[in-house]
Motif scaffolding. Structure first.
Motif, PDB file in Angstrom:
ATOM      1  N   ILE A 106       0.875  -1.174   0.000  1.00  0.00           N
ATOM      2  CA  ILE A 106       0.000   0.000   0.000  1.00  0.00           C
ATOM      3  C   ILE A 106       0.908   1.218   0.000  1.00  0.00           C
ATOM      4  O   ILE A 106       1.824   1.324   0.810  1.00  0.00           O
ATOM      5  CB  ILE A 106      -0.897   0.003   1.246  1.00  0.00           C
ATOM      6  N   LEU A 107       0.675   2.152  -0.913  1.00  0.00           N
ATOM      7  CA  LEU A 107       1.631   3.232  -1.113  1.00  0.00           C
ATOM      8  C   LEU A 107       1.688   4.257   0.017  1.00  0.00           C
ATOM      9  O   LEU A 107       2.501   5.156  -0.015  1.00  0.00           O
ATOM     10  CB  LEU A 107       1.343   3.939  -2.442  1.00  0.00           C
ATOM     11  N   SER A 108       0.809   4.121   1.010  1.00  0.00           N
ATOM     12  CA  SER A 108       0.954   4.997   2.175  1.00  0.00           C
ATOM     13  C   SER A 108       2.059   4.489   3.095  1.00  0.00           C
ATOM     14  O   SER A 108       2.462   5.149   4.038  1.00  0.00           O
ATOM     15  CB  SER A 108      -0.367   5.087   2.947  1.00  0.00           C
ATOM     16  N   THR A 109       2.570   3.268   2.799  1.00  0.00           N
ATOM     17  CA  THR A 109       3.662   2.695   3.591  1.00  0.00           C
ATOM     18  C   THR A 109       4.890   3.596   3.499  1.00  0.00           C
ATOM     19  O   THR A 109       5.277   4.019   2.406  1.00  0.00           O
ATOM     20  CB  THR A 109       4.026   1.288   3.060  1.00  0.00           C
ATOM     21  N   ASP A 110       5.531   3.913   4.627  1.00  0.00           N
ATOM     22  CA  ASP A 110       6.715   4.772   4.627  1.00  0.00           C
ATOM     23  C   ASP A 110       7.888   4.073   3.952  1.00  0.00           C
ATOM     24  O   ASP A 110       8.072   2.853   4.076  1.00  0.00           O
ATOM     25  CB  ASP A 110       7.106   5.160   6.057  1.00  0.00           C
ATOM     26  N   LEU A 111       8.710   4.855   3.263  1.00  0.00           N
ATOM     27  CA  LEU A 111       9.920   4.331   2.627  1.00  0.00           C
ATOM     28  C   LEU A 111      11.090   4.410   3.603  1.00  0.00           C
ATOM     29  O   LEU A 111      11.141   5.289   4.462  1.00  0.00           O
ATOM     30  CB  LEU A 111      10.238   5.147   1.378  1.00  0.00           C
ATOM     31  N   ARG A 112      12.049   3.485   3.445  1.00  0.00           N
ATOM     32  CA  ARG A 112      13.277   3.498   4.249  1.00  0.00           C
ATOM     33  C   ARG A 112      14.463   3.742   3.339  1.00  0.00           C
ATOM     34  O   ARG A 112      14.526   3.206   2.224  1.00  0.00           O
ATOM     35  CB  ARG A 112      13.488   2.162   4.969  1.00  0.00           C
ATOM     36  N   ILE A 113      15.397   4.565   3.785  1.00  0.00           N
ATOM     37  CA  ILE A 113      16.622   4.775   3.012  1.00  0.00           C
ATOM     38  C   ILE A 113      17.328   3.440   2.842  1.00  0.00           C
ATOM     39  O   ILE A 113      17.519   2.693   3.798  1.00  0.00           O
ATOM     40  CB  ILE A 113      17.545   5.792   3.718  1.00  0.00           C
ATOM     41  N   GLY A 114      17.698   3.122   1.606  1.00  0.00           N
ATOM     42  CA  GLY A 114      18.344   1.850   1.311  1.00  0.00           C
ATOM     43  C   GLY A 114      17.381   0.778   0.848  1.00  0.00           C
ATOM     44  O   GLY A 114      17.810  -0.267   0.346  1.00  0.00           O
ATOM     45  N   GLN A 115      16.069   1.025   1.008  1.00  0.00           N
ATOM     46  CA  GLN A 115      15.058   0.049   0.573  1.00  0.00           C
ATOM     47  C   GLN A 115      15.085  -0.098  -0.947  1.00  0.00           C
ATOM     48  O   GLN A 115      15.246   0.872  -1.680  1.00  0.00           O
ATOM     49  CB  GLN A 115      13.675   0.528   1.031  1.00  0.00           C
ATOM     50  N   VAL A 116      14.960  -1.322  -1.438  1.00  0.00           N
ATOM     51  CA  VAL A 116      14.991  -1.585  -2.878  1.00  0.00           C
ATOM     52  C   VAL A 116      13.555  -1.647  -3.403  1.00  0.00           C
ATOM     53  O   VAL A 116      12.742  -2.435  -2.937  1.00  0.00           O
ATOM     54  CB  VAL A 116      15.725  -2.910  -3.191  1.00  0.00           C
ATOM     55  N   ILE A 117      13.254  -0.788  -4.377  1.00  0.00           N
ATOM     56  CA  ILE A 117      11.922  -0.704  -4.976  1.00  0.00           C
ATOM     57  C   ILE A 117      11.972  -1.272  -6.392  1.00  0.00           C
ATOM     58  O   ILE A 117      12.869  -0.944  -7.170  1.00  0.00           O
ATOM     59  CB  ILE A 117      11.434   0.757  -5.034  1.00  0.00           C
ATOM     60  N   ILE A 118      11.025  -2.126  -6.730  1.00  0.00           N
ATOM     61  CA  ILE A 118      10.943  -2.664  -8.091  1.00  0.00           C
ATOM     62  C   ILE A 118      10.249  -1.635  -8.978  1.00  0.00           C
ATOM     63  O   ILE A 118       9.163  -1.148  -8.662  1.00  0.00           O
ATOM     64  CB  ILE A 118      10.158  -3.986  -8.122  1.00  0.00           C
ATOM     65  N   ILE A 119      10.886  -1.303 -10.092  1.00  0.00           N
ATOM     66  CA  ILE A 119      10.306  -0.376 -11.070  1.00  0.00           C
ATOM     67  C   ILE A 119       9.796  -1.202 -12.254  1.00  0.00           C
ATOM     68  O   ILE A 119      10.595  -1.807 -12.978  1.00  0.00           O
ATOM     69  CB  ILE A 119      11.345   0.653 -11.570  1.00  0.00           C
ATOM     70  N   PRO A 120       8.482  -1.248 -12.458  1.00  0.00           N
ATOM     71  CA  PRO A 120       7.965  -2.047 -13.579  1.00  0.00           C
ATOM     72  C   PRO A 120       8.412  -1.470 -14.909  1.00  0.00           C
ATOM     73  O   PRO A 120       8.445  -0.248 -15.091  1.00  0.00           O
ATOM     74  CB  PRO A 120       6.445  -1.950 -13.406  1.00  0.00           C
TER      75      PRO A 120
END
Length: 641
Positions: free
Chosen positions: A119-133
């Motif tokens: 859910i995009l309201s989830t906070d991001l963490r520095i260093g977290q890896v995000i998949i870019i479609p």
């Protein structure tokens, strides 16, 4: 307690792992004095754009001793490999948001949500890896050469916007691409940096695009300048920036003159500048079909409930943002009551947007509350959050009204900016003075550099006089610029009491020979001091642009009294705006025409605000309703004719 301790330990461990992984992919560079992003990029054999992606703030320049993340050769190779596949990854850096990541990679927020199963309201963490479609159907043309960056022009892009994106000046971009001096064809391949032939054409580049486009040849038509037209009105009419218009017509540097023949791209449609009439929409109500209006307001109730240190009363005393929200909400409730009295067939829903400048609960609300079926949405308050709502609901063409922000960012066809931007307010003041065929003079102190830059870049016919080397104002410097037989508008940009006295004294001394009127472009706190007598400002009939007016009409007094009776206090500017924005939206929804059709045909005015929306570009609408007010000799503030 032990479970909590273990949870904290695990979290720290995971963050440490993420940080270690990040250090393997990126280098850290401490900026030396005098270094630029371009020089740093050359040192590490990367492009400035690579640095901007990891360090967004560096677009505005870098400071000595600041630390930049630099992609290593391994990470660059990974990114290049991933760009040819269906997806790639992004490592979260400081200030990243889901929304900014979606913009950086040109993917939708929905696609990001699906790819990461969150859910995009989830906070991001520095260093977290995000998949870019990734995108399907990708074609690769050309050959790759190390250190080469190339940009393919998309529809609605401008030279100025592209240059800013890559940290170049307009002159640098045109020098590297001589063919674009007279226009910017869609699909044209722009050389940004790297290996190039002597004439600046692209050589040995890799281009990744969904389709191979054929450059469009731009043709031009002539336009004859009409009386009272300005740089601002022309750029607004053609949908161009001042830089683009002047680059095609260098003679505009000396000012706009009636009868000039300008060259403009034939692809730009000249706007139909018919003035809209102000109408009372309450007299043309159609309540046949029920409409749904949604308000997204930042109450941030969860924060209030979790605040164990402060009571609600204590929070209200010190939380200005919460007070602003509650004031706006109280005004909106007054509008809802008025709508009931008029019999408007509207169902109003109010939700907590739970927003800060960098986060919100918007994506959740849209999905859970089926907001794609709304007939209009007011809010949220922060501009980036409003733009996110507009993006998510763009395919459903749900009107999204930005209620309070003066910022401008990404335009969407369903986004309505109800607060005129700062530059537009200034431009409206200059348009008024020119319509009166006045002689415009500006007295600007050294501390008002931004105002001086704005005038020199956008209002080139204005005569500027500054202060002397000692910071004092010389009356002779003003008098020699005054002209007999027309109104002399003197723009005063200084907050020093002594300087204000000197300028106004010089103007009052000149009144026996010249017509003079004092002008300010933005609020000046020094003028509120008792030292500056109101009689001095009324004698010079001080003129200024404003988003709101003083409403002493019967209707205005009725609203004020009704609000006080209900809330035991007089309405603030935010309460009045909450009423005006909400009431205007509800009345526009209650017409035989669609909401968009009322925007295109009718201007409106309520307690303190007026709404005259116009398309600012091919997409999006901006309210151009600005008041030009002046201090009259009877000690009242009036609207200038």
């Amino acid at each position: 307690m032990m479970k909590y301790f273990l949870a904290v330990c695990v979290s720290v461990f995971l963050m440490s792992c993420s940080a270690s992984a990040q250090q393997g992919k990126y280098l850290k560079h401490t900026v030396a004095k005098g270094e630029t992003v371009t020089q740093i990029a050359q040192k590490y054999k990367v492009t400035p754009f690579d640095i901007y992606k990891l360090n967004p703030d560096s677009k505005n320049g870098v400071q000595p001793n600041s630390v930049l993340l630099i992609p290593t050769a391994t990470q660059k190779a990974t990114e290049n490999t991933n760009s040819n596949t269906k997806s790639k990854t992004h490592v979260v850096v400081a200030k990243d948001t889901w929304y900014s990541i979606s913009k950086a990679y040109n993917v939708s927020v929905d696609d990001l949500e699906k790819a990461n199963n969150v859910i995009l309201s989830t906070d991001l963490r520095i260093g977290q890896v995000i998949i870019i479609p990734g995108k399907t159907g990708v074609k690769i043309t050309g050959t790759k050469s190390e250190n080469t960056v190339y940009h393919e022009v998309l529809p609605k892009e401008t030279k100025y916007g592209i240059a800013k994106k890559y940290g170049l000046t307009l002159e640098q971009l045109e020098k590297q691409n001589p063919d674009i001096v007279n226009g910017l064809p869609i699909g044209y391949k722009l050389f940004i940096s790297g290996k190039a032939s002597k004439n600046g054409a692209v050589k040995d580049v890799i281009v990744i695009t969904e389709e191979v486009k054929t450059p469009i040849i731009i043709t031009y038509v002539n336009y004859e300048v009409k009386p009272k037209e300005t740089i601002y009105s022309l750029t607004k009419m053609f949908g161009m920036t001042p830089e683009e218009l002047i680059s095609l017509n260098p003679e505009l540097i000396s000012g706009v003159k009636e009868g000039m023949i300008l060259k403009i791209p034939a692809t730009f449609s000249i706007a139909n500048n018919v003035e809209k009439e102000f109408a009372d929409l309450s007299k043309s109500i159609s309540s046949n079909k029920k409409k749904d209006l949604v308000l997204l307001l930042p109450f941030n109730i969860s924060k209030l409930e979790s605040d164990t240190l402060n009571s609600t009363a204590a929070r209200l005393k010190k939380d200005k943002f919460l007070n602003m929200t509650l004031d706006f909400y109280s005004g909106a409730l007054m509008a809802i009551d008025s709508a009931k009295t008029l019999g408007l067939n509207i169902n109003v829903k109010i939700f907590d947007s739970q927003e800060t400048k960098n986060s919100s609960n918007i994506a959740n609300l849209i999905q859970q509350k089926n907001l794609e079926n709304a007939d209009a949405i007011i809010g949220p308050f922060y501009q980036n959050n409003v733009e996110k709502v507009a993006e998510l609901l763009n395919k459903n063409n749900v009107p999204v009204i930005s209620p309070l922000s003066k910022d401008t960012g990404i335009s969407y066809s369903n986004l309505y900016q109800s607060m005129p931007p700062t530059d537009f307010v200034r431009n409206a003041m200059f348009d008024y003075m020119r319509a009166k065929e006045g002689n415009i003079i500006a007295v600007i102190s050294a501390k008002k550099g931004a105002i001086k830059q704005y005038i020199t870049e956008n209002q080139k016919d204005v005569k500027i006089t500054g202060l002397n080397d000692k910071g004092s104002f010389a009356a002779d410097s003003l008098k020699k610029l005054l002209v007999k037989g027309k109104m002399n508008y003197v723009i005063m940009e200084s907050e020093k009491t002594q300087t204000i006295f000197a300028i106004t004294n010089a103007m009052m001394s000149a009144m026996s020979e010249y017509q003079v009127q004092l002008v300010i472009l933005e609020p000046n706190p020094t003028l509120d001091f008792e030292e500056i007598a109101l009689s001095r400002l009324t004698k010079l009939k001080m003129l200024y642009p404003s988003l709101t007016r003083e409403n002493e009409t019967v209707e205005g007094m009725q609203f004020e009294n009704a609000y006080k009776k209900k809330n035991k206090i007089f309405p603030s500017q935010y309460a009045t705006r909450g009423f005006d924005v909400t009431f205007d939206t509800m009345l526009r929804l209650s017409q035989d025409k669609s909401f968009e059709e009322t925007i295109g045909s009718v201007a409106t005015e309520y307690v303190e605000n007026k709404f005259n929306y116009n398309k600012k570009t091919a997409e999006g609408y901006t309210n151009t309703g600005v008041y030009i007010l002046y201090y009259d000799t009877d000690l009242t503030i009036k609207e200038a004719n």
